[in-house]
Design a protein around this motif. Sequence first.
Motif, mmCIF file in Angstrom:
data_model
loop_
_atom_site.group_PDB
_atom_site.id
_atom_site.type_symbol
_atom_site.label_atom_id
_atom_site.label_comp_id
_atom_site.label_asym_id
_atom_site.label_seq_id
_atom_site.Cartn_x
_atom_site.Cartn_y
_atom_site.Cartn_z
ATOM 1 N N GLU A 280 0.825 -1.209 0.000
ATOM 2 C CA GLU A 280 0.000 0.000 0.000
ATOM 3 C C GLU A 280 0.859 1.259 0.000
ATOM 4 O O GLU A 280 0.589 2.213 -0.738
ATOM 5 C CB GLU A 280 -0.925 -0.007 1.223
ATOM 6 C CG GLU A 280 -1.955 -1.126 1.235
ATOM 7 C CD GLU A 280 -1.420 -2.409 1.878
ATOM 8 O OE1 GLU A 280 -2.227 -3.326 2.117
ATOM 9 O OE2 GLU A 280 -0.198 -2.504 2.126
ATOM 10 N N ALA A 281 1.897 1.266 0.841
ATOM 11 C CA ALA A 281 2.759 2.452 0.903
ATOM 12 C C ALA A 281 3.491 2.667 -0.414
ATOM 13 O O ALA A 281 3.675 3.814 -0.846
ATOM 14 C CB ALA A 281 3.764 2.311 2.044
ATOM 15 N N ASN A 282 3.923 1.580 -1.063
ATOM 16 C CA ASN A 282 4.623 1.726 -2.341
ATOM 17 C C ASN A 282 3.724 2.379 -3.383
ATOM 18 O O ASN A 282 4.168 3.224 -4.162
ATOM 19 C CB ASN A 282 5.109 0.364 -2.834
ATOM 20 C CG ASN A 282 6.001 0.485 -4.053
ATOM 21 O OD1 ASN A 282 6.814 1.389 -4.158
ATOM 22 N ND2 ASN A 282 5.851 -0.437 -4.983
ATOM 23 N N THR A 283 2.449 2.010 -3.365
ATOM 24 C CA THR A 283 1.511 2.639 -4.296
ATOM 25 C C THR A 283 1.362 4.123 -3.994
ATOM 26 O O THR A 283 1.411 4.972 -4.901
ATOM 27 C CB THR A 283 0.142 1.942 -4.225
ATOM 28 O OG1 THR A 283 0.283 0.574 -4.620
ATOM 29 C CG2 THR A 283 -0.864 2.624 -5.144
ATOM 30 N N ARG A 284 1.194 4.454 -2.710
ATOM 31 C CA ARG A 284 1.037 5.870 -2.336
ATOM 32 C C ARG A 284 2.285 6.680 -2.658
ATOM 33 O O ARG A 284 2.213 7.791 -3.200
ATOM 34 C CB ARG A 284 0.703 5.984 -0.843
ATOM 35 C CG ARG A 284 -0.648 5.435 -0.441
ATOM 36 C CD ARG A 284 -1.006 5.826 0.981
ATOM 37 N NE ARG A 284 -0.090 5.311 1.981
ATOM 38 C CZ ARG A 284 -0.251 4.161 2.632
ATOM 39 N NH1 ARG A 284 -1.282 3.377 2.367
ATOM 40 N NH2 ARG A 284 0.610 3.781 3.562
ATOM 41 N N VAL A 285 3.454 6.135 -2.293
ATOM 42 C CA VAL A 285 4.716 6.829 -2.546
ATOM 43 C C VAL A 285 4.930 7.023 -4.040
ATOM 44 O O VAL A 285 5.341 8.100 -4.502
ATOM 45 C CB VAL A 285 5.879 6.036 -1.919
ATOM 46 C CG1 VAL A 285 7.220 6.498 -2.476
ATOM 47 C CG2 VAL A 285 5.871 6.179 -0.399
ATOM 48 N N SER A 286 4.674 5.978 -4.817
ATOM 49 C CA SER A 286 4.888 6.057 -6.264
ATOM 50 C C SER A 286 3.946 7.057 -6.915
ATOM 51 O O SER A 286 4.358 7.838 -7.790
ATOM 52 C CB SER A 286 4.705 4.668 -6.888
ATOM 53 O OG SER A 286 5.664 3.757 -6.388
ATOM 54 N N GLU A 287 2.687 7.050 -6.495
ATOM 55 C CA GLU A 287 1.735 8.008 -7.056
ATOM 56 C C GLU A 287 2.148 9.443 -6.738
ATOM 57 O O GLU A 287 2.174 10.314 -7.626
ATOM 58 C CB GLU A 287 0.322 7.760 -6.534
ATOM 59 C CG GLU A 287 -0.676 8.791 -7.049
ATOM 60 C CD GLU A 287 -2.093 8.579 -6.562
ATOM 61 O OE1 GLU A 287 -2.975 9.359 -6.972
ATOM 62 O OE2 GLU A 287 -2.323 7.644 -5.772
ATOM 63 N N MET A 288 2.463 9.700 -5.476
ATOM 64 C CA MET A 288 2.843 11.057 -5.093
ATOM 65 C C MET A 288 4.068 11.523 -5.872
ATOM 66 O O MET A 288 4.113 12.648 -6.386
ATOM 67 C CB MET A 288 3.111 11.135 -3.587
ATOM 68 C CG MET A 288 3.504 12.520 -3.107
ATOM 69 S SD MET A 288 3.824 12.581 -1.320
ATOM 70 C CE MET A 288 2.167 12.380 -0.689
ATOM 71 N N THR A 289 5.055 10.657 -5.978
ATOM 72 C CA THR A 289 6.291 11.022 -6.673
ATOM 73 C C THR A 289 6.043 11.234 -8.158
ATOM 74 O O THR A 289 6.515 12.212 -8.751
ATOM 75 C CB THR A 289 7.359 9.941 -6.454
ATOM 76 O OG1 THR A 289 7.569 9.758 -5.051
ATOM 77 C CG2 THR A 289 8.672 10.319 -7.123
ATOM 78 N N ALA A 290 5.312 10.320 -8.776
ATOM 79 C CA ALA A 290 5.026 10.443 -10.209
ATOM 80 C C ALA A 290 4.288 11.740 -10.509
ATOM 81 O O ALA A 290 4.624 12.469 -11.455
ATOM 82 C CB ALA A 290 4.223 9.237 -10.687
ATOM 83 N N ARG A 291 3.284 12.037 -9.714
ATOM 84 C CA ARG A 291 2.489 13.243 -9.971
ATOM 85 C C ARG A 291 3.311 14.517 -9.742
ATOM 86 O O ARG A 291 3.180 15.494 -10.496
ATOM 87 C CB ARG A 291 1.241 13.248 -9.084
ATOM 88 C CG ARG A 291 0.204 12.201 -9.489
ATOM 89 C CD ARG A 291 -1.105 12.408 -8.763
ATOM 90 N NE ARG A 291 -2.098 11.412 -9.104
ATOM 91 C CZ ARG A 291 -2.854 11.414 -10.208
ATOM 92 N NH1 ARG A 291 -2.701 12.397 -11.093
ATOM 93 N NH2 ARG A 291 -3.741 10.464 -10.431
ATOM 94 N N ARG A 292 4.166 14.519 -8.724
ATOM 95 C CA ARG A 292 4.949 15.731 -8.453
ATOM 96 C C ARG A 292 6.015 15.953 -9.534
ATOM 97 O O ARG A 292 6.248 17.087 -9.964
ATOM 98 C CB ARG A 292 5.584 15.638 -7.072
ATOM 99 C CG ARG A 292 4.571 15.602 -5.942
ATOM 100 C CD ARG A 292 5.211 15.789 -4.593
ATOM 101 N NE ARG A 292 5.584 17.177 -4.369
ATOM 102 C CZ ARG A 292 6.198 17.610 -3.269
ATOM 103 N NH1 ARG A 292 6.493 16.754 -2.309
ATOM 104 N NH2 ARG A 292 6.512 18.876 -3.132
ATOM 105 N N VAL A 293 6.640 14.871 -9.995
ATOM 106 C CA VAL A 293 7.613 15.010 -11.073
ATOM 107 C C VAL A 293 6.916 15.445 -12.365
ATOM 108 O O VAL A 293 7.410 16.323 -13.082
ATOM 109 C CB VAL A 293 8.386 13.687 -11.261
ATOM 110 C CG1 VAL A 293 9.185 13.699 -12.565
ATOM 111 C CG2 VAL A 293 9.313 13.438 -10.081
ATOM 112 N N ALA A 294 5.781 14.823 -12.655
ATOM 113 C CA ALA A 294 5.034 15.206 -13.863
ATOM 114 C C ALA A 294 4.612 16.668 -13.813
ATOM 115 O O ALA A 294 4.697 17.391 -14.818
ATOM 116 C CB ALA A 294 3.821 14.294 -14.030
#
Length: 300
Positions: A280-294
């Motif tokens: 669950e945390a990997n999904t949250r971390v990945s989403e947050m990071t992907a969206r902020r970089v994008a």
Amino acid sequence: MIVITEFMDEAWVDWLRARADVTYAPDLPDRPDDLMAAVRGARALIVRNRTQVRGDLLDAGFTCVGRLGVGLDNIDMEGCATRGIEVYPATGANTLSVAEYVITTAAVLLRGAYMLRPEMEAGNWPRARAGQGREIAGKTLGLIGYGEIARATGRLGRALGMEVVAADPYARDFDGARSATIPEVLAAADVLSLHVPLTDETRNLIDAAALSAMGPGAILVNAARGGVVDEGAVCDALRTGHLGGAALDTFAQEPLTPDHPFADVPNLILTPHIGGVTAEANTRVSEMTARRVAAHLGLE
């Protein structure tokens, strides 16, 4: 181009691929020459804790770093600031994962019986000794550092009947915890959990003297940063029985080297820096990071 050098949720890697050219190679930290070649000319870099974002790498041309986690000691923040490179940690996304790790491993170590499987498989029946385990309710949870993760850890501890005491000279308030000095926390804690970055101030913060100041049978959990504890001193305290148990998720050297001090140390849980990593945390971390970089690259 976006370069991702460590593991990331595949769905969010694909989300980025739909918006930009992406190089995804989770083993790049083990291949420094290939890492430099891959990053040269990239617009963004996404890392966890193993990629050292410093030195010549900073001049590769990227304009932002997405950190799949919250620790920043592998990133030269001053060097990034000098070059105008923005750094985006996934603040808050793995808080619950770390807090659960601390409380669950502390409960396992307090109870003790879970360590007795080898004896049972050998035909022994250590029921009397297993029955000497301790409950988590009524114990004092000591927190060194009182940021977001420590506060979540305290909430879980209180839900199980623990008293919470915390030391942090930088905390804005101590809502939910009794404020204390580090020596007071060491003396009071039945379970001590560390929540500080690795700095010159915190390196070997928990050394032989600090361990001796803890009560007999206390439990230590470090899911913060390797180097904050003196690992050899922890092993000595476990061997003598002064420390009732320890769980270490972070280490001064990762991965462990062949000369590590942990062989045959009793009441010790070792995990490979995954306190903040669950599905669950990997999904949250990945989403947050992907969206902020994008968003930084104007791709959303």
